[in-house]
Write a protein that holds these residues in place. Structure first.
Motif, mmCIF file in Angstrom:
data_model
loop_
_atom_site.group_PDB
_atom_site.id
_atom_site.type_symbol
_atom_site.label_atom_id
_atom_site.label_comp_id
_atom_site.label_asym_id
_atom_site.label_seq_id
_atom_site.Cartn_x
_atom_site.Cartn_y
_atom_site.Cartn_z
ATOM 1 N N ARG A 23 41.790 36.920 46.108
ATOM 2 C CA ARG A 23 40.864 37.687 45.273
ATOM 3 C C ARG A 23 40.561 39.058 45.861
ATOM 4 O O ARG A 23 39.959 39.896 45.197
ATOM 5 N N GLY A 24 40.942 39.264 47.110
ATOM 6 C CA GLY A 24 40.656 40.538 47.742
ATOM 7 C C GLY A 24 41.295 41.703 47.025
ATOM 8 O O GLY A 24 40.743 42.813 47.010
ATOM 9 N N VAL A 25 42.455 41.479 46.399
ATOM 10 C CA VAL A 25 43.147 42.566 45.702
ATOM 11 C C VAL A 25 42.320 43.062 44.522
ATOM 12 O O VAL A 25 42.307 44.268 44.226
ATOM 13 N N PHE A 26 41.599 42.163 43.853
ATOM 14 C CA PHE A 26 40.782 42.579 42.712
ATOM 15 C C PHE A 26 39.553 43.364 43.174
ATOM 16 O O PHE A 26 39.143 44.334 42.524
ATOM 17 N N LEU A 27 38.971 42.937 44.290
ATOM 18 C CA LEU A 27 37.823 43.671 44.829
ATOM 19 C C LEU A 27 38.243 45.061 45.291
ATOM 20 O O LEU A 27 37.554 46.055 45.014
ATOM 21 N N ALA A 28 39.388 45.136 45.971
ATOM 22 C CA ALA A 28 39.868 46.431 46.438
ATOM 23 C C ALA A 28 40.238 47.338 45.272
ATOM 24 O O ALA A 28 39.967 48.551 45.298
ATOM 25 N N ALA A 29 40.866 46.764 44.233
ATOM 26 C CA ALA A 29 41.222 47.557 43.056
ATOM 27 C C ALA A 29 39.968 48.063 42.348
ATOM 28 O O ALA A 29 39.930 49.204 41.867
ATOM 29 N N PHE A 30 38.934 47.224 42.276
ATOM 30 C CA PHE A 30 37.673 47.658 41.656
ATOM 31 C C PHE A 30 37.048 48.797 42.445
ATOM 32 O O PHE A 30 36.564 49.780 41.865
ATOM 33 N N ALA A 31 37.057 48.679 43.769
ATOM 34 C CA ALA A 31 36.491 49.742 44.606
ATOM 35 C C ALA A 31 37.229 51.051 44.379
ATOM 36 O O ALA A 31 36.608 52.122 44.226
ATOM 37 N N ALA A 32 38.563 50.996 44.330
ATOM 38 C CA ALA A 32 39.341 52.217 44.105
ATOM 39 C C ALA A 32 39.131 52.750 42.694
ATOM 40 O O ALA A 32 39.130 53.972 42.471
ATOM 41 N N ALA A 33 38.965 51.846 41.713
ATOM 42 C CA ALA A 33 38.804 52.259 40.325
ATOM 43 C C ALA A 33 37.465 52.939 40.068
ATOM 44 O O ALA A 33 37.277 53.566 39.010
ATOM 45 N N LEU A 34 36.533 52.835 40.998
ATOM 46 C CA LEU A 34 35.288 53.593 40.869
ATOM 47 C C LEU A 34 35.548 55.092 40.968
ATOM 48 O O LEU A 34 34.726 55.897 40.516
ATOM 49 N N GLY A 35 36.685 55.462 41.573
ATOM 50 C CA GLY A 35 37.082 56.874 41.589
ATOM 51 C C GLY A 35 37.372 57.386 40.190
ATOM 52 O O GLY A 35 36.796 58.394 39.758
ATOM 53 N N PRO A 36 38.268 56.725 39.422
ATOM 54 C CA PRO A 36 38.466 57.110 38.017
ATOM 55 C C PRO A 36 37.194 57.013 37.181
ATOM 56 O O PRO A 36 37.002 57.806 36.268
ATOM 57 N N LEU A 37 36.302 56.046 37.479
ATOM 58 C CA LEU A 37 35.031 55.973 36.756
ATOM 59 C C LEU A 37 34.208 57.229 37.009
ATOM 60 O O LEU A 37 33.639 57.820 36.070
ATOM 61 N N ILE A 147 48.581 47.998 46.627
ATOM 62 C CA ILE A 147 47.920 46.783 47.115
ATOM 63 C C ILE A 147 48.189 45.591 46.210
ATOM 64 O O ILE A 147 47.999 44.443 46.624
ATOM 65 N N ALA A 148 48.625 45.826 44.981
ATOM 66 C CA ALA A 148 48.759 44.745 44.008
ATOM 67 C C ALA A 148 50.082 44.014 44.175
ATOM 68 O O ALA A 148 51.120 44.625 44.442
ATOM 69 N N TYR A 149 50.050 42.702 44.015
ATOM 70 C CA TYR A 149 51.305 41.956 43.958
ATOM 71 C C TYR A 149 51.861 42.044 42.541
ATOM 72 O O TYR A 149 51.123 42.345 41.582
ATOM 73 N N PRO A 150 53.161 41.821 42.364
ATOM 74 C CA PRO A 150 53.836 42.150 41.097
ATOM 75 C C PRO A 150 53.186 41.557 39.852
ATOM 76 O O PRO A 150 53.158 42.210 38.810
ATOM 77 N N LYS A 151 52.659 40.348 39.939
ATOM 78 C CA LYS A 151 52.143 39.687 38.747
ATOM 79 C C LYS A 151 50.951 40.410 38.139
ATOM 80 O O LYS A 151 50.734 40.359 36.925
ATOM 81 N N VAL A 152 50.158 41.090 38.963
ATOM 82 C CA VAL A 152 48.943 41.744 38.457
ATOM 83 C C VAL A 152 49.038 43.265 38.535
ATOM 84 O O VAL A 152 48.070 43.945 38.206
ATOM 85 N N ARG A 153 50.190 43.786 38.961
ATOM 86 C CA ARG A 153 50.291 45.236 39.159
ATOM 87 C C ARG A 153 50.098 46.000 37.854
ATOM 88 O O ARG A 153 49.406 47.016 37.808
ATOM 89 N N GLY A 154 50.707 45.530 36.766
ATOM 90 C CA GLY A 154 50.549 46.205 35.483
ATOM 91 C C GLY A 154 49.122 46.155 34.975
ATOM 92 O O GLY A 154 48.589 47.147 34.465
ATOM 93 N N LEU A 155 48.480 44.982 35.114
ATOM 94 C CA LEU A 155 47.096 44.830 34.665
ATOM 95 C C LEU A 155 46.168 45.759 35.425
ATOM 96 O O LEU A 155 45.360 46.480 34.823
ATOM 97 N N LEU A 156 46.278 45.757 36.743
ATOM 98 C CA LEU A 156 45.395 46.599 37.549
ATOM 99 C C LEU A 156 45.695 48.076 37.343
ATOM 100 O O LEU A 156 44.782 48.908 37.344
ATOM 101 N N GLY A 157 46.969 48.408 37.150
ATOM 102 C CA GLY A 157 47.317 49.805 36.915
ATOM 103 C C GLY A 157 46.732 50.340 35.629
ATOM 104 O O GLY A 157 46.291 51.492 35.548
#
Length: 386
Positions: A23-37, A147-157
């Motif tokens: 689950r760490g990848v989702f937390l890290a992606a959320f933290a980084a996505a605060l930049g686009p926010l 940071i994303a593994y292939p299965k969730v890379r498109g979703l997080l991107g």
């Protein structure tokens, strides 16, 4: 090709046989996505702030027509410089540190706007937030993709663009109830939260490997993915291939390069940023009774359709969606132009009335219908804009 050669050509982060469950990848992606926010909030800030600054009871700072245009547009100059700076920081400071550094001009810019007593200070604050926008828009997608593994890379991107439009909508919603100074104070919140979260997140494994920090890279993978399963270090290290202008002679290089640059240029020439910067002002000129409400409607539509596009992108295809977007944008902007053409004969035509004057007249049925034509066409435009 021998089995040994095939082994050497495996990607840096090989998809595991069973997808990671960390689950760490989702937390890290959320933290980084605060930049686009934060980026989206800075883009949308000028829409409610400009009318608020024009209605301000204080004589300073107050915007006239020229300074209002600069207040909205100068953020793009800062973003252009931020894009160049972000590209330089990306490989030298790393992805994580670049994201941490971009919070400084975000918070400083909004703080300068909050304390502004003259127009030049306002413009300086906007320029700083634009600088931060340029860095965040470049670094955040790179961090998330690495940071994303292939299965969730498109979703997080796809969440990057979604967070941008959510930030715009947040600025519109907050501007409905807050005046420009308090709105700038609120603008400090997302980058501050991002700073606190990113301090606890790891650097990307890919960048750590380029710095020959294998143990740190493995620790980052364990945090992000939950285990090291599926991750392998390349046998000969990480190699970087520089870009040379001579490579543009090859069709496989210059064709996608020209197409990509053209898409970005035409996206900007479509006027989407102008709509985001001046949405409330546009609806005031269109004589819509509640321009703040109209802006919120447009922002909400944009968020909903961005989410739909992210889900439909892999099924419908990029080319079809881009073609459909172009056709609908032509129709919607034509309808919006038709609104102003139809309203030219009216005494209340916005071209004959002070743009910044309060709209207090009682609308007729015809004018109400035309006002909704303006709102509807702009909703349609933002719904399909790339």
């Amino acid at each position: 090709m021998t089995p040994e050669d095939q082994e050497e050509t495996q990607p840096l982060l090989r998809p595991p046989d069973s997808a990671p469950r960390g689950r760490g990848v989702f937390l890290a992606a959320f933290a980084a996505a605060l930049g686009p926010l934060s980026f989206g909030f800075a883009l949308g800030y000028s829409s409610p702030a400009i009318p608020s600054l024009r209605r301000s009871a204080s004589p300073t700072p107050r915007l006239d027509n020229d300074t209002a245009s600069w207040f909205g547009a100068i953020v793009t100059l800062g973003a252009a410089a931020g894009g160049v700076l972000g590209g330089w920081l990306l490989d030298r400071a790393g992805r994580k540190l670049s994201l941490l550094l971009c919070t400084v001009p975000f918070v400083t810019g909004f703080a300068v706007i909050t304390a502004a007593q003259d127009v030049w200070t306002l413009l300086g604050g906007r320029l700083l937030t634009g600088l931060a926008c340029g860095i965040a828009s470049l670094v955040a997608p790179v961090y998330i993709s690495e940071i994303a593994y292939p299965k969730v890379r498109g979703l997080l991107g796809s969440c990057v663009q979604l967070m941008v439009v959510i930030g715009i909508l947040l600025a519109y919603l907050a501007g409905w109830v807050l005046e420009w100074r308090w709105l700038a104070v609120l603008g400090c919140a997302p980058p501050t939260f991002m700073l606190l979260l990113m301090c606890c997140m790891p650097e990307t494994p890919r960048f750590l490997l380029t710095q020959h920090k294998r143990q740190e890279a493995m620790a980052a993978v364990r945090f992000l993915w939950g285990s090291e399963q599926g991750w392998e270090e390349p046998p000969f290290g990480v190699e970087h291939q520089g870009f040379h202008l001579a490579q543009l002679r090859h069709p496989g290089i210059y064709k996608p390069f020209v197409i990509g640059i053209s898409l970005m240029v035409f996206q900007q020439l479509s006027g989407i940023n102008a709509v985001m910067f001046y949405a409330e002002t546009i609806f005031e000129e269109a004589k819509f009774k509640d321009s703040s409400l109209a802006s919120v409607i447009v922002g909400t539509i944009q968020v909903l359709f961005t989410a739909v596009a992210a889900l439909a992108m892999d099924k419908a295809g990029r080319r079809l969606l881009l073609a459909l977007s172009g056709v609908v944008m032509v129709f919607s902007t034509s309808a919006f132009g038709a609104y102003f053409k139809l309203s030219q004969g009216s005494p209340s035509n916005s071209s004959h009335v002070d743009l910044w004057a309060p709209v207090s007249m009682e609308p007729t049925n015809a004018s109400v219908g035309l006002a909704w034509l303006a709102v509807g066409s702009m909703c349609l435009f933002t719904a399909v804009a790339p």
